[in-house]
Motif scaffolding. Structure first.
Motif, PDB file in Angstrom:
ATOM      1  N   ASN A   1       5.779   2.941   4.007  1.00  0.00           N
ATOM      2  CA  ASN A   1       4.846   2.624   2.944  1.00  0.00           C
ATOM      3  C   ASN A   1       4.890   4.053   2.147  1.00  0.00           C
ATOM      4  O   ASN A   1       4.085   4.435   1.257  1.00  0.00           O
ATOM      5  N   VAL A   2       5.400   5.152   2.682  1.00  0.00           N
ATOM      6  CA  VAL A   2       5.294   6.411   2.055  1.00  0.00           C
ATOM      7  C   VAL A   2       6.535   6.524   1.237  1.00  0.00           C
ATOM      8  O   VAL A   2       7.478   6.748   1.425  1.00  0.00           O
ATOM      9  N   PRO A   3       6.067   6.627  -0.448  1.00  0.00           N
ATOM     10  CA  PRO A   3       7.081   6.929  -1.293  1.00  0.00           C
ATOM     11  C   PRO A   3       7.782   8.360  -1.280  1.00  0.00           C
ATOM     12  O   PRO A   3       8.924   8.428  -1.902  1.00  0.00           O
ATOM     13  N   VAL A   4       6.959   9.198  -1.051  1.00  0.00           N
ATOM     14  CA  VAL A   4       7.610  10.670  -1.053  1.00  0.00           C
ATOM     15  C   VAL A   4       6.974  11.610   0.076  1.00  0.00           C
ATOM     16  O   VAL A   4       6.107  11.577   0.501  1.00  0.00           O
ATOM     17  N   LEU A   5       7.796  12.453   0.635  1.00  0.00           N
ATOM     18  CA  LEU A   5       7.509  13.256   1.681  1.00  0.00           C
ATOM     19  C   LEU A   5       7.548  14.820   1.170  1.00  0.00           C
ATOM     20  O   LEU A   5       8.272  15.426   1.214  1.00  0.00           O
ATOM     21  N   ASP A   6       6.338  15.360   0.723  1.00  0.00           N
ATOM     22  CA  ASP A   6       6.304  16.589   0.279  1.00  0.00           C
ATOM     23  C   ASP A   6       6.612  17.535   1.443  1.00  0.00           C
ATOM     24  O   ASP A   6       6.389  17.050   2.567  1.00  0.00           O
TER      25      ASP A   6
ATOM     26  N   MET B   1      13.222  12.419   0.842  1.00  0.00           N
ATOM     27  CA  MET B   1      13.262  11.215   1.750  1.00  0.00           C
ATOM     28  C   MET B   1      14.416  11.409   2.484  1.00  0.00           C
ATOM     29  O   MET B   1      15.465  11.433   1.937  1.00  0.00           O
ATOM     30  N   PRO B   2      14.347  11.368   3.993  1.00  0.00           N
ATOM     31  CA  PRO B   2      15.444  11.620   4.754  1.00  0.00           C
ATOM     32  C   PRO B   2      16.531  10.416   4.374  1.00  0.00           C
ATOM     33  O   PRO B   2      16.200   9.567   4.181  1.00  0.00           O
ATOM     34  N   MET B   3      17.510  11.061   4.519  1.00  0.00           N
ATOM     35  CA  MET B   3      19.038  10.043   3.887  1.00  0.00           C
ATOM     36  C   MET B   3      19.023   9.533   2.654  1.00  0.00           C
ATOM     37  O   MET B   3      20.054   9.243   2.158  1.00  0.00           O
TER      38      MET B   3
ATOM     39  N   VAL C   1      12.487  20.817  -4.131  1.00  0.00           N
ATOM     40  CA  VAL C   1      11.763  20.250  -3.098  1.00  0.00           C
ATOM     41  C   VAL C   1      10.650  19.413  -3.542  1.00  0.00           C
ATOM     42  O   VAL C   1      10.221  18.324  -3.024  1.00  0.00           O
ATOM     43  N   PHE C   2      10.170  19.905  -4.863  1.00  0.00           N
ATOM     44  CA  PHE C   2       9.037  19.174  -5.243  1.00  0.00           C
ATOM     45  C   PHE C   2       9.343  18.012  -6.310  1.00  0.00           C
ATOM     46  O   PHE C   2       8.772  16.812  -5.857  1.00  0.00           O
ATOM     47  N   ILE C   3      10.662  17.863  -6.982  1.00  0.00           N
ATOM     48  CA  ILE C   3      10.771  16.563  -7.479  1.00  0.00           C
ATOM     49  C   ILE C   3      11.624  15.847  -6.692  1.00  0.00           C
ATOM     50  O   ILE C   3      11.626  14.278  -6.926  1.00  0.00           O
ATOM     51  N   SER C   4      12.128  16.236  -5.488  1.00  0.00           N
ATOM     52  CA  SER C   4      13.094  15.326  -4.719  1.00  0.00           C
ATOM     53  C   SER C   4      12.370  14.392  -3.799  1.00  0.00           C
ATOM     54  O   SER C   4      12.964  13.330  -3.873  1.00  0.00           O
TER      55      SER C   4
ATOM     56  N   ILE D   1       0.916  -1.072   0.024  1.00  0.00           N
ATOM     57  CA  ILE D   1       0.103   0.029   0.053  1.00  0.00           C
ATOM     58  C   ILE D   1       0.804   1.397   0.075  1.00  0.00           C
ATOM     59  O   ILE D   1       1.853   1.412   0.918  1.00  0.00           O
ATOM     60  N   SER D   2       0.505   2.312  -0.861  1.00  0.00           N
ATOM     61  CA  SER D   2       1.387   3.242  -0.833  1.00  0.00           C
ATOM     62  C   SER D   2       0.649   4.316  -0.304  1.00  0.00           C
ATOM     63  O   SER D   2      -0.474   4.983  -0.644  1.00  0.00           O
ATOM     64  N   VAL D   3       1.256   5.007   0.670  1.00  0.00           N
ATOM     65  CA  VAL D   3       0.687   6.169   1.479  1.00  0.00           C
ATOM     66  C   VAL D   3       1.265   7.373   1.302  1.00  0.00           C
ATOM     67  O   VAL D   3       2.421   7.556   1.315  1.00  0.00           O
ATOM     68  N   ILE D   4       0.468   8.515   0.985  1.00  0.00           N
ATOM     69  CA  ILE D   4       1.053   9.966   0.616  1.00  0.00           C
ATOM     70  C   ILE D   4       0.686  10.722   2.065  1.00  0.00           C
ATOM     71  O   ILE D   4      -0.561  10.935   2.197  1.00  0.00           O
ATOM     72  N   THR D   5       1.502  11.423   2.492  1.00  0.00           N
ATOM     73  CA  THR D   5       1.590  12.263   3.639  1.00  0.00           C
ATOM     74  C   THR D   5       2.752  13.261   3.561  1.00  0.00           C
ATOM     75  O   THR D   5       3.720  12.736   3.152  1.00  0.00           O
ATOM     76  N   PRO D   6       2.433  14.578   3.869  1.00  0.00           N
ATOM     77  CA  PRO D   6       3.836  15.292   3.843  1.00  0.00           C
ATOM     78  C   PRO D   6       4.617  15.091   5.018  1.00  0.00           C
ATOM     79  O   PRO D   6       4.614  14.256   6.031  1.00  0.00           O
ATOM     80  N   ASN D   7       5.858  15.928   4.806  1.00  0.00           N
ATOM     81  CA  ASN D   7       6.926  15.713   5.842  1.00  0.00           C
ATOM     82  C   ASN D   7       6.751  16.319   7.133  1.00  0.00           C
ATOM     83  O   ASN D   7       6.520  17.474   7.206  1.00  0.00           O
ATOM     84  N   PRO D   8       6.463  15.534   8.357  1.00  0.00           N
ATOM     85  CA  PRO D   8       6.167  16.254   9.434  1.00  0.00           C
ATOM     86  C   PRO D   8       7.280  17.172   9.926  1.00  0.00           C
ATOM     87  O   PRO D   8       6.913  18.003  10.815  1.00  0.00           O
ATOM     88  N   LYS D   9       8.435  17.064   9.543  1.00  0.00           N
ATOM     89  CA  LYS D   9       9.453  18.050   9.875  1.00  0.00           C
ATOM     90  C   LYS D   9       9.345  19.390   9.513  1.00  0.00           C
ATOM     91  O   LYS D   9       9.744  20.401   9.550  1.00  0.00           O
ATOM     92  N   THR D  10       8.703  19.653   7.928  1.00  0.00           N
ATOM     93  CA  THR D  10       8.234  20.974   7.485  1.00  0.00           C
ATOM     94  C   THR D  10       6.981  21.163   7.439  1.00  0.00           C
ATOM     95  O   THR D  10       6.617  22.246   7.045  1.00  0.00           O
ATOM     96  N   SER D  11       5.781  20.292   7.758  1.00  0.00           N
ATOM     97  CA  SER D  11       4.649  20.623   7.683  1.00  0.00           C
ATOM     98  C   SER D  11       3.648  20.369   8.896  1.00  0.00           C
ATOM     99  O   SER D  11       4.003  19.338   9.449  1.00  0.00           O
TER     100      SER D  11
END
Lengths: 344, 279
Positions: free
Chosen positions: A196-201, B222-224, B216-219, A151-161
């Motif tokens: 399961n998160v492929p991208v952290l916007d 992901m940490p590390m 930031v949009f295309i990257s 399952i692929s889950v999309i959620t933003p980055n908690p460090k920046t959002s």
């Protein structure tokens, strides 16, 4: 908000009082008042409508002219702008932690600011829900389904959002209840979820774009108001909202910025502005923009829109925002450890 | 004292130097001092823990590595574009010339969003690349692509005027002396444009290192793995850790400064070689 618009707002916000101060050194000009509400991104439409309503209400009751300005951006970024001198009369941000920092870093408001207005100073609430593609092809019903392999889950980055922090804490709170309070089980759950998160916007709107426009992911974790926007206004017939069995009560807080309103002589109108958010009219507008109203009467009216969920608060489960931020999101907090297991 | 310029075109050496110092002081020096002062609020241990964390190291590697790759790609293809623009007349030349500057003018966030939608798995390019097993969006390759995009104008615009200045007789002389076209290029033309090429490379590199908006949009952040150093700075600011943010900024600043200095020296060396070559 575009950097240009932001700079312009910043300029007007700093220059206007200066000009006013020059022309009327004795102050106390009640003929025309300007208020600046510094808010976060997804509230733009809400405050456009609310501001128009409040201006009408104020001018009808007081007979004085009122100009309202609004500024939107990431919650943390907006708070930093106010700390660095953006003369906001009011802040309406995504999380109490960002408002706390107005006290901690710049002494703009008292420490107990959140007790000044009803309901933790948050006139409307929201919660964290899932958005899936039409027909729910992966059969996602609850948080458990998000940690299944594949399952692929999309959620933003908690460090920046700020929004992403609510998502993360909602998942954690659910897992913690499920495991009967076992912290390590909760951590395991959140770790497998983020696997399961492929991208952290970097922000919530970025995640929405990734999910809706780029077609990435099976499920988007989002604020309920953003989910409504996506399903009703952007992608009719493309998405569905799934409400999990349990979620977090997201309380976006509001407050007047004491130092600024006292300097500008705008306290009375700023306070009236926030009070009006709690009025029937204000509650209606919030509900129309997919925020859950606090007023029982208005809530009853919109009950069919907002399915009832078991909601827990950040205070109950995490002991408040400061503690949650320190434990989970600050440097070498739990979120960092999830991603750097080698660093121990 | 400083040497005076031989010919005075602008009035008053004192006035113009004073203005220069004031301008640079206000715009560059004071903000940079502020940056250093903020960092000094950290203890040495705190500073080190911030800037040498595994996550920070991974981010520097990606930022500097991808910037280097992007600047190198631009050095090669930017030179080609400059060459074509200077040496040939073709329909639509003015349009191509204007296109080169577009990455300068475009807001970086717009560039980032556009690139991401092109290269993500259901985008125009992305769907074919992904089918071929090449993942661009949300990988370090995507970071390099974005940085290449924003760095393109620098090489073209620094090399172009130098190429225009090269006299045709130099090439003709080389040809009459029996040089092949390749020899003429590598031994006559290339050495003359090398200093300009190096400064274009340096500018593209410097721009790429500090780039945030388009990446930031295309990257995918992901940490590390695909987290760039400027994102770490934003991350620190989100924690209201101003000192930590400036600590990372300073590491990048010093690293960039050393790299730019090295390129500058290289550039001077190639100028000198150019001037002292037996004629």
């Amino acid at each position: 908000m575009s950097p240009l618009r932001f700079t312009l707002l910043l300029l007007t916000a700093t220059l206007l009082p200066l000009l006013g101060g020059c022309s009327k050194p004795d102050g106390a000009s009640t003929e025309s008042v300007t208020l600046l509400n510094v808010s976060y991104d997804p509230t733009r439409e809400l405050y456009e409508e609310f501001n128009a309503a409040f201006v009408k209400h104020w001018e009808a009751t007081k007979g004085t002219k009122l100009t309202l300005k609004q500024s939107h951006g990431g919650s943390g970024k907006q708070a930093r702008a106010v700390i660095d001198g953006l003369e906001a009369d009011i802040v309406t941000l995504a999380l109490a932690y960002d408002v706390d920092m107005l006290h901690d870093k710049a002494g703009l408001i008292p420490k107990d600011w959140q007790a000044r207005l009803p309901n933790n100073s948050s006139p409307y609430t929201s919660t964290i829900v899932f958005v899936v593609r039409k027909g729910n092809p992966k059969g996602i019903r609850d948080w458990e389904d998000l940690i299944k392999p594949g399952i692929s889950v999309i959620t933003p980055n908690p460090k920046t959002s700020g929004g992403a922090r609510w998502n993360y804490l909602a998942a954690w709170g659910y897992a913690l209840h499920k495991a009967g309070g076992d912290e390590s089980k909760a951590r395991e759950f959140v770790t497998s979820l983020f696997r399961n998160v492929p991208v952290l916007d970097s922000g919530a709107r970025g995640s929405t774009t990734t999910f809706a426009e780029r077609g990435l992911g099976d499920v988007l974790i989002a604020w309920e108001n953003e989910a409504f926007l996506l399903t009703e206004e952007v992608g009719k017939d493309r998405f569905e909202i799934i409400v999990p069995s349990e979620s977090i009560l997201a309380e976006p807080p509001v407050t007047v910025v004491d130092k600024n309103v006292d300097k500008r002589g705008s306290r009375a109108v700023a306070e009236a502005y926030l009070q009006y958010l709690y009025s029937e009219a204000g509650q209606e507008i919030a509900a129309k923009h997919h925020y859950r109203p606090r007023s029982p009467a208005v809530a009853a009216k919109y009950a069919s829109r907002f399915p009832s969920v078991r909601l827990f608060t950040i205070d109950e489960v995490f002991g408040g925002w400061r503690l949650a931020q320190r434990t989970h999101f600050d440097d070498s907090g739990v979120f960092d450890l999830i991603y750097t297991p080698s660093a121990k | 004292m400083a040497r005076r310029a031989q010919r005075r075109i602008l009035p008053g050496y004192g006035l113009s130097l004073g203005m220069t110092w004031l301008y640079l002081g206000l715009l560059v020096l004071i903000p940079l001092c502020g940056l250093f002062l903020k960092t000094f609020t950290l203890t040495w241990e705190q500073f080190w823990a911030t800037v040498a964390a595994p996550r920070a190291l991974a981010a520097y590697r990606l930022t500097f590595g991808a910037s280097f790759v992007a600047a190198s790609v631009n050095a090669v293809f930017g030179l080609l574009v400059a060459w074509v623009l200077v040496r040939y007349r073709f329909p639509g030349k003015g349009l191509v010339d204007a296109l080169v500057d577009l990455p300068f003018a475009l807001p970086t966030a717009v560039a980032g969003l556009t690139l991401t939608s092109l290269y993500s798995s259901n985008g125009w390019y992305g769907r074919y690349l992904e089918a071929a097993g090449i993942k661009v969006a949300f990988s370090s390759l995507g970071v390099a692509v974005a940085l290449t995009f924003i760095g393109l104008p620098f090489v073209v615009r620094t090399v172009q005027p130098v190429l225009e200045d090269i006299d045709a007789d130099v090439e003709e002389a080389a040809a009459t002396l029996g040089a092949t076209p390749w020899q003429t290029f590598t031994r006559v033309i290339f050495p003359s444009i090398l200093p300009a090429l190096l400064s274009g490379f340096a500018l593209a590199l410097a721009r790429a290192i500090g780039e945030y908006g388009s990446v930031v949009f295309i990257s995918g952040n992901m940490p590390m793995r695909t987290e760039i150093a400027p994102l770490l700075i934003i991350t620190r600011l989100e924690q209201y850790d101003y000192a930590g943010a400036t600590a990372i900024a300073i590491v990048m600043l010093v690293a960039s400064f050393v790299m730019l200095l090295a390129i500058n020296l290289l550039q001077r060396w190639s100028y000198r070689r150019l001037e002292t070559r037996p004629g």
